[in-house]
Design a protein around this motif. Structure first.
Motif, mmCIF file in Angstrom:
data_model
loop_
_atom_site.group_PDB
_atom_site.id
_atom_site.type_symbol
_atom_site.label_atom_id
_atom_site.label_comp_id
_atom_site.label_asym_id
_atom_site.label_seq_id
_atom_site.Cartn_x
_atom_site.Cartn_y
_atom_site.Cartn_z
ATOM 1 N N MET A 275 0.874 -1.092 -0.239
ATOM 2 C CA MET A 275 -0.046 0.286 0.601
ATOM 3 C C MET A 275 0.788 1.021 0.120
ATOM 4 S SD MET A 275 -2.192 1.203 2.544
ATOM 5 C CE MET A 275 -2.830 -0.327 3.072
ATOM 6 N N LYS A 276 0.716 2.437 -0.623
ATOM 7 C CA LYS A 276 1.299 3.030 -1.156
ATOM 8 C C LYS A 276 0.718 4.575 -0.163
ATOM 9 C CE LYS A 276 3.931 2.394 -4.231
ATOM 10 N NZ LYS A 276 5.286 2.336 -4.702
ATOM 11 N N LYS A 277 2.338 5.063 0.468
ATOM 12 C CA LYS A 277 2.363 5.704 1.881
ATOM 13 C C LYS A 277 1.837 7.365 0.934
ATOM 14 C CE LYS A 277 3.216 2.261 5.051
ATOM 15 N NZ LYS A 277 4.073 2.022 5.323
ATOM 16 N N ILE A 278 1.020 7.851 1.243
ATOM 17 C CA ILE A 278 0.678 9.522 0.648
ATOM 18 C C ILE A 278 1.220 10.207 1.441
ATOM 19 C CG2 ILE A 278 0.212 10.871 -0.586
ATOM 20 C CD1 ILE A 278 -0.931 9.113 -2.169
ATOM 21 N N ALA A 279 1.883 11.287 1.999
ATOM 22 C CA ALA A 279 1.466 12.694 3.098
ATOM 23 C C ALA A 279 1.204 13.693 2.077
ATOM 24 C CB ALA A 279 3.061 12.901 3.575
ATOM 25 N N VAL A 280 -0.117 13.858 2.524
ATOM 26 C CA VAL A 280 -0.704 15.238 2.290
ATOM 27 C C VAL A 280 -0.902 16.790 3.397
ATOM 28 C CG1 VAL A 280 -3.052 16.476 1.510
ATOM 29 C CG2 VAL A 280 -2.795 13.923 0.864
ATOM 30 N N HIS A 281 0.189 17.710 3.349
ATOM 31 C CA HIS A 281 0.941 18.501 3.828
ATOM 32 C C HIS A 281 -0.126 19.618 3.922
ATOM 33 C CE1 HIS A 281 4.086 16.195 3.172
ATOM 34 N NE2 HIS A 281 4.979 16.556 4.718
ATOM 35 N N LEU A 282 -0.737 19.467 5.474
ATOM 36 C CA LEU A 282 -1.932 21.319 5.748
ATOM 37 C C LEU A 282 -1.589 22.651 6.509
ATOM 38 C CD1 LEU A 282 -4.621 19.323 6.087
ATOM 39 C CD2 LEU A 282 -3.738 20.282 4.032
ATOM 40 N N ALA A 283 -0.812 23.589 5.786
ATOM 41 C CA ALA A 283 -0.592 24.967 6.993
ATOM 42 C C ALA A 283 -1.872 25.622 6.828
ATOM 43 C CB ALA A 283 0.422 25.614 6.539
ATOM 44 N N ASP A 284 -2.391 26.038 7.809
ATOM 45 C CA ASP A 284 -3.154 27.538 8.598
ATOM 46 C C ASP A 284 -3.201 28.440 6.281
ATOM 47 O OD1 ASP A 284 -4.079 26.267 11.030
ATOM 48 O OD2 ASP A 284 -2.704 28.184 11.779
ATOM 49 N N GLY A 285 -4.137 27.756 6.500
ATOM 50 C CA GLY A 285 -4.961 29.309 5.452
ATOM 51 C C GLY A 285 -4.889 27.935 3.987
ATOM 52 N N PHE A 286 -4.344 26.711 4.144
ATOM 53 C CA PHE A 286 -4.786 25.938 3.394
ATOM 54 C C PHE A 286 -6.540 26.079 2.446
ATOM 55 C CE2 PHE A 286 -6.128 22.998 6.671
ATOM 56 C CZ PHE A 286 -7.926 22.746 5.689
ATOM 57 N N GLU A 287 -6.428 25.898 1.461
ATOM 58 C CA GLU A 287 -7.503 25.582 0.074
ATOM 59 C C GLU A 287 -8.390 24.186 0.763
ATOM 60 O OE1 GLU A 287 -10.883 25.567 -1.332
ATOM 61 O OE2 GLU A 287 -10.033 27.353 -1.378
ATOM 62 N N GLU A 288 -9.542 24.481 1.330
ATOM 63 C CA GLU A 288 -9.820 23.343 1.629
ATOM 64 C C GLU A 288 -10.851 22.292 0.755
ATOM 65 O OE1 GLU A 288 -11.319 26.193 5.114
ATOM 66 O OE2 GLU A 288 -10.928 26.525 2.587
ATOM 67 N N ILE A 289 -11.696 22.658 -0.287
ATOM 68 C CA ILE A 289 -11.217 21.858 -0.981
ATOM 69 C C ILE A 289 -10.940 20.639 -1.979
ATOM 70 C CG2 ILE A 289 -12.495 21.541 -3.826
ATOM 71 C CD1 ILE A 289 -14.424 24.306 -2.594
ATOM 72 N N GLU A 290 -9.563 21.224 -1.758
ATOM 73 C CA GLU A 290 -8.089 21.026 -2.199
ATOM 74 C C GLU A 290 -7.601 19.808 -1.568
ATOM 75 O OE1 GLU A 290 -6.597 24.825 -4.897
ATOM 76 O OE2 GLU A 290 -5.848 23.378 -3.469
ATOM 77 N N ALA A 291 -7.984 20.046 -0.313
ATOM 78 C CA ALA A 291 -7.081 18.853 0.337
ATOM 79 C C ALA A 291 -8.085 17.741 1.229
ATOM 80 C CB ALA A 291 -6.630 20.474 2.357
ATOM 81 N N ILE A 292 -9.179 18.265 1.221
ATOM 82 C CA ILE A 292 -9.771 17.074 1.333
ATOM 83 C C ILE A 292 -10.705 16.132 -0.116
ATOM 84 C CG2 ILE A 292 -12.369 16.448 2.215
ATOM 85 C CD1 ILE A 292 -11.056 17.756 4.263
ATOM 86 N N SER A 293 -10.573 17.069 -0.796
ATOM 87 C CA SER A 293 -10.661 15.608 -2.001
ATOM 88 C C SER A 293 -9.802 15.034 -2.490
ATOM 89 C CB SER A 293 -10.619 16.691 -3.382
ATOM 90 O OG SER A 293 -12.063 17.422 -3.509
ATOM 91 N N ILE A 294 -8.735 15.596 -2.495
ATOM 92 C CA ILE A 294 -7.415 14.925 -2.105
ATOM 93 C C ILE A 294 -7.736 13.611 -1.246
ATOM 94 C CG2 ILE A 294 -4.980 14.459 -2.127
ATOM 95 C CD1 ILE A 294 -5.117 17.786 -3.427
ATOM 96 N N ILE A 295 -7.179 13.953 -0.258
ATOM 97 C CA ILE A 295 -7.390 12.927 0.916
ATOM 98 C C ILE A 295 -8.429 11.907 0.224
ATOM 99 C CG2 ILE A 295 -8.117 12.620 3.235
ATOM 100 C CD1 ILE A 295 -6.536 15.704 4.079
ATOM 101 N N ASP A 296 -9.661 12.250 0.415
ATOM 102 C CA ASP A 296 -10.746 11.467 0.309
ATOM 103 C C ASP A 296 -10.283 10.613 -1.559
ATOM 104 O OD1 ASP A 296 -13.608 11.186 -0.960
ATOM 105 O OD2 ASP A 296 -14.072 10.593 0.645
ATOM 106 N N VAL A 297 -9.967 11.213 -1.939
ATOM 107 C CA VAL A 297 -9.392 9.949 -3.665
ATOM 108 C C VAL A 297 -8.804 9.208 -3.275
ATOM 109 C CG1 VAL A 297 -9.297 10.720 -6.149
ATOM 110 C CG2 VAL A 297 -10.878 11.880 -4.931
ATOM 111 N N LEU A 298 -8.169 9.195 -2.529
ATOM 112 C CA LEU A 298 -6.246 8.851 -2.186
ATOM 113 C C LEU A 298 -6.705 7.578 -1.326
ATOM 114 C CD1 LEU A 298 -3.587 11.595 -2.553
ATOM 115 C CD2 LEU A 298 -4.758 10.007 -4.061
#
Length: 182
Positions: free
Chosen positions: A1-24
């Motif tokens: 299983m591939k391990k992917i790290a999605v990095h969030l800093a205050d002020g991130f774009e929510e649609i991008e972060a959550i969509s990416i996390i969910d799809v992956l």
């Protein structure tokens, strides 16, 4: 299983972060949401707070297969300014491990010189930050192991490109159909 790290800093774009996390995660990847703050809660640019899985300083990057950077401002600027993250990105690049950034976040790669003579895209207005890149304006671009995306409206397409990189186009297309993306 591939391990992917999605990095969030205050002020991130929510649609991008959550969509990416969910799809992956739907694709079966182990996704670790990484806080670039000193706390697990990260506030998005539209005041949606996400609880991360790990703090940056606690993550073992030897066990990570890909670094992903959502955009949004000022989140992407904070990612660009983080010296530890820049070091990890350069290590991944040197080891030919995949990197992905969307919206304003490709500027992190651009400022590190990783996009020179590579096709790339970003949110309009950030092109000058992609030093030496061949700016295409396409929704999603992949050159070698670097994937860039234009913005929130293409976040699912961007995430599916990551799925395609690891699992092939057929698997990515099947997932897109299940999500009624196409």
């Amino acid at each position: 299983m591939k391990k992917i790290a999605v990095h969030l800093a205050d002020g991130f774009e929510e649609i991008e972060a959550i969509s990416i996390i969910d799809v992956l995660r739907r694709a079966g990847f182990q996704v670790t949401v990484v806080s670039m703050n000193e706390k697990m809660d990260v506030a998005g640019s539209h005041e949606i707070t996400v609880k991360a899985d790990a703090l940056f300083e606690d993550l073992d990057y030897d066990n990570i297969d890909m670094i992903v950077l959502p955009g949004g401002m000022p989140g992407a600027a904070k990612l660009k300014a983080h010296s530890g993250l820049r070091e990890e990105i350069l290590n991944f690049y040197d080891m030919n491990k995949p990197l992905a950034a969307i919206c304003a976040a490709p500027m992190v790669f651009g400022n590190l010189g990783l996009l020179k003579e590579k096709r790339a895209t970003c949110y309009p207005g950030f092109e000058e930050e992609l030093h030496g890149a061949i700016i295409t304006g396409e929704a999603v671009e992949q050159t070698e192991n670097i994937i860039t995306g234009k913005g929130a409206g293409v976040a699912i397409k961007f995430a599916l490109k990551i799925v395609e990189l690891f699992n092939g186009k057929e698997v990515a297309d099947e997932l897109a159909v299940k999500m009624i993306e196409n």
